[in-house]
Write a protein that holds these residues in place. Structure first.
Motif, short mmCIF file in Angstrom:
data_model
loop_
_atom_site.label_atom_id
_atom_site.label_comp_id
_atom_site.label_asym_id
_atom_site.label_seq_id
_atom_site.Cartn_x
_atom_site.Cartn_y
_atom_site.Cartn_z
N GLY A 35 0.79 -1.23 0.00
CA GLY A 35 0.00 0.00 0.00
C GLY A 35 0.81 1.27 0.00
O GLY A 35 0.55 2.19 0.77
N ILE A 36 1.81 1.37 -0.89
CA ILE A 36 2.71 2.53 -0.91
C ILE A 36 2.05 3.71 -1.61
O ILE A 36 1.68 3.63 -2.79
CB ILE A 36 4.04 2.18 -1.60
CG1 ILE A 36 4.74 1.02 -0.88
CG2 ILE A 36 4.94 3.41 -1.68
CD1 ILE A 36 5.14 1.33 0.54
N LEU A 61 15.83 7.65 0.63
CA LEU A 61 15.03 6.42 0.77
C LEU A 61 15.77 5.51 1.75
O LEU A 61 16.87 5.03 1.44
CB LEU A 61 14.85 5.74 -0.58
CG LEU A 61 14.12 4.39 -0.59
CD1 LEU A 61 12.74 4.51 0.03
CD2 LEU A 61 14.02 3.84 -2.02
N LEU A 62 15.20 5.31 2.93
CA LEU A 62 15.88 4.60 4.01
C LEU A 62 15.10 3.36 4.41
O LEU A 62 13.91 3.23 4.14
CB LEU A 62 16.06 5.53 5.22
CG LEU A 62 16.72 6.88 4.97
CD1 LEU A 62 16.77 7.68 6.27
CD2 LEU A 62 18.12 6.71 4.39
N GLY A 63 15.79 2.45 5.07
CA GLY A 63 15.17 1.23 5.57
C GLY A 63 16.19 0.13 5.68
O GLY A 63 17.24 0.15 5.03
N ALA A 64 15.88 -0.85 6.50
CA ALA A 64 16.79 -1.98 6.71
C ALA A 64 16.88 -2.85 5.47
O ALA A 64 16.05 -2.73 4.54
CB ALA A 64 16.31 -2.81 7.90
N ASN A 65 17.88 -3.74 5.42
CA ASN A 65 17.96 -4.73 4.35
C ASN A 65 16.67 -5.53 4.34
O ASN A 65 16.21 -5.99 5.38
CB ASN A 65 19.15 -5.67 4.57
CG ASN A 65 20.49 -4.95 4.53
OD1 ASN A 65 21.26 -5.03 5.47
ND2 ASN A 65 20.77 -4.21 3.47
N GLY A 66 16.09 -5.70 3.15
CA GLY A 66 14.87 -6.47 3.03
C GLY A 66 13.59 -5.69 3.30
O GLY A 66 12.51 -6.28 3.35
N SER A 67 13.69 -4.36 3.44
CA SER A 67 12.51 -3.55 3.73
C SER A 67 11.69 -3.22 2.50
O SER A 67 10.56 -2.71 2.63
CB SER A 67 12.91 -2.26 4.45
OG SER A 67 13.75 -1.47 3.62
N LEU A 126 11.77 9.10 2.90
CA LEU A 126 10.80 8.01 2.92
C LEU A 126 11.47 6.84 3.61
O LEU A 126 12.52 6.37 3.16
CB LEU A 126 10.39 7.62 1.49
CG LEU A 126 9.33 6.51 1.41
CD1 LEU A 126 7.97 7.04 1.84
CD2 LEU A 126 9.25 5.93 0.01
N HIS A 127 10.87 6.37 4.70
CA HIS A 127 11.46 5.28 5.48
C HIS A 127 10.55 4.06 5.38
O HIS A 127 9.36 4.14 5.74
CB HIS A 127 11.62 5.70 6.93
CG HIS A 127 12.56 4.84 7.71
ND1 HIS A 127 13.57 5.34 8.51
CD2 HIS A 127 12.67 3.49 7.80
CE1 HIS A 127 14.24 4.34 9.06
NE2 HIS A 127 13.71 3.22 8.64
N LEU A 128 11.10 2.95 4.89
CA LEU A 128 10.34 1.71 4.74
C LEU A 128 10.72 0.73 5.85
O LEU A 128 11.87 0.67 6.28
CB LEU A 128 10.62 1.05 3.39
CG LEU A 128 10.18 1.79 2.13
CD1 LEU A 128 10.54 0.97 0.89
CD2 LEU A 128 8.69 2.06 2.15
N ASP A 129 9.73 -0.06 6.25
CA ASP A 129 9.97 -1.15 7.21
C ASP A 129 8.97 -2.25 6.87
O ASP A 129 7.76 -2.04 6.96
CB ASP A 129 9.78 -0.67 8.64
CG ASP A 129 10.11 -1.76 9.66
OD1 ASP A 129 10.71 -2.78 9.26
OD2 ASP A 129 9.76 -1.59 10.84
N GLY A 130 9.48 -3.41 6.47
CA GLY A 130 8.60 -4.51 6.12
C GLY A 130 7.67 -4.21 4.99
O GLY A 130 6.54 -4.73 4.95
N GLY A 131 8.11 -3.40 4.04
CA GLY A 131 7.30 -3.07 2.87
C GLY A 131 6.28 -1.99 3.08
O GLY A 131 5.52 -1.66 2.16
#
Length: 491
Positions: free
Chosen positions: A287-288, A300-306, A482-487
């Motif tokens: 739902g981005i 664009l930030l976030g952990a590996n796999g985000s 924009l910070h992603l976590d778990g998609g």
């Protein structure tokens, strides 16, 4: 003494020679190899592993044969053509139907991978497991990858891949473990986890030699070897202890003024509405909603796999699930007749994956020139005007002296610098920079940050999406995050 170099000289492909080096690794010691890009750090690991022969001097290993004693942790999947081809095949196809046939971590570690595309398993029998279940379980537990053993290779994050490659080496029970930039590309948590693992390996009695950046030196390091560069640039320096080093002074040319880009005609570079990407039962993006206006600069930030790489693959027109989602690129709804090439023509792009798969025998001039055509190599003849543009780009980024060398003759940092030149060559209105400083030394990183700032000053309409795991590397012009976590978007 485990291994020793005496007045050793070696040469990189492309005939670059390095000063003589004397180096002794004793039991209980753990070394950090440091220095600027192109100083020969990775090549030194190849020498210690017996993969590169000396021009002169001696390599002594009185305790035993190199092959049984020294293990160089794989930098990628090239150690086995079946795994390399499978990784490239599945990573470059965002296809849920084929992912289920990718090799598992257990199959990779046990040496039981079938060739890509095998339909009948009976036609490609695999050998028996290389290790006992008990030994595999012990190493997997030590590296915290037990939960990965039955996962598909292509489902792993960057940090999980690094730990898997480290496990592959530790299974061989080496006395000396060589690691080449093991922390590059990892998020904060993954780096912390790998630091803890490296510390446990050091305590187990294995001697470590790491090529590493100053900010990622593990606590277990007892000695440092600082490499200065090629012949004529100075001598190698041995340092005891773990005190910090001063950053080396800039050696490259100052980045000159850049040509402004043509006036951007779009209002929105990206407009995403409830974008969702799934592979089988796994939801990668959920739902981005995201809008990038012309001239905005985004981190664009976030952990590996985000989900960052998947999100970028939609923007760069590399993901076929784009047609099942609702979003616009450059004011045009995706899937309304635009070509992939018309989208790519507006984007300058660099990423770790592009670096991994770019043909290594391509000459530097052709790599940079290929950015004009968005191809993995140069397949058409540039016009006289384009040749002038390529020459200017090579001079601006201090690459003119390397123009006729293949990528394989360059250090990892130099290769990345060349790919950055490729991304900038056409003055694109949108720059998508996915971990652009990965593999660069401190001087090159500062130069690149200066370059991005110049671009933003010269081109007020320059739109930028910048991905990094080190927020201190972000250009000052970044004003949106924009910070992603778990998609999902979390900030």
């Amino acid at each position: 003494m485990l291994i020793q170099l005496i007045n050793a000289t070696f040469r990189q492909a492309g005939n670059q020679s390095y000063p003589p080096i004397n180096f002794t690794l004793n039991a209980g010691e753990h070394w950090a190899i440091m220095g600027p890009s192109g100083a020969g750090k990775s090549l030194l690991l190849d020498v210690l592993a017996g993969r590169t022969t000396l021009q002169s001097g001696q390599l002594l290993h009185p305790v035993g044969p190199l092959k049984a004693m020294v293990e160089l942790v794989a930098r990628d999947y090239s150690f086995d053509w079946r795994i390399a081809s499978a990784a490239q095949f599945y990573q470059q196809r965002y296809n849920a139907q084929t992912v289920d046939t990718a090799p598992t971590v257990r199959e990779v570690l046990q040496g039981q991978v079938r060739p890509t595309g095998t339909i009948d398993p009976a036609s490609a029998p695999v050998p028996p497991p290389a290790y006992t279940d008990e030994w595999l379980a012990e190493v997997a537990a030590q590296l915290n990858i037990t939960y990965l053993l039955d996962r598909r290779l292509t489902s792993l994050s960057n940090g999980e891949t690094r730990r898997t490659l480290l496990a592959r080496s530790l299974l061989k029970r080496p006395r000396i473990l060589l690691l080449d930039n093991p922390f590059v590309g990892l998020d904060t948590d993954s780096r912390a986890q790998l630091h803890a693992i490296v510390g446990r390996v050091a305590q187990s009695g294995v001697s470590l030699v790491l090529v590493v950046d100053e900010r990622d030196v593990p606590r277990c390091i007892t000695n440092r070897l600082v490499l200065s560069g090629s012949v004529g640039q100075g001598k190698q320096v041995l340092e005891q202890g773990t005190e910090g080093m001063e950053a080396s002074p800039a050696t490259g040319p100052l980045l000159r003024a850049l040509r402004p880009s043509p006036q951007a005609t779009f209002t929105y570079a990206v407009r995403m509405r409830k974008v969702t990407i799934r592979y089988g039962e796994k939801t990668v993006l959920n739902g981005i909603d995201w809008t990038v206006r012309r001239g905005e600069k985004w981190a664009l930030l976030g952990a590996n796999g985000s989900g960052k790489s998947t999100l970028l693959s939609l923007i760069t027109a590399d993901n076929p699930q784009a047609y099942a989602n609702d979003f616009d690129l450059f004011d045009r709804k995706r899937g309304t007749g635009e070509s992939i090439w018309s989208i790519k023509a507006k984007i300058g792009f660099v990423s770790p994956e592009l670096h991994l798969y770019f043909p290594r025998q391509t000459k530097v001039y052709d790599v940079v020139a290929s950015g004009l055509f968005d191809t993995m190599g140069l397949f058409r003849k540039p016009t006289p005007e384009q040749r002038t543009q390529i020459d200017d780009q090579l001079r601006q980024l201090g690459l003119d002296h390397l123009r006729d060398k293949p990528l394989s003759a360059l250090s990892v940092g130099q290769q990345r610098w060349v790919l950055l030149a490729r991304a900038l060559i056409k003055n694109p209105p949108l720059l998508v920079l996915d971990e652009p400083t990965q593999g660069l030394d401190a001087t090159q990183t500062a130069q690149f940050r200066q370059l991005v700032e110049q671009l933003c000053q010269v081109n007020p309409d320059q739109t930028l999406i910048y991905v990094t795991h080190y927020t201190d590397e972000l250009p000052a012009s970044i004003s949106n995050t924009l910070h992603l976590d778990g998609g999902r978007i979390v900030a």
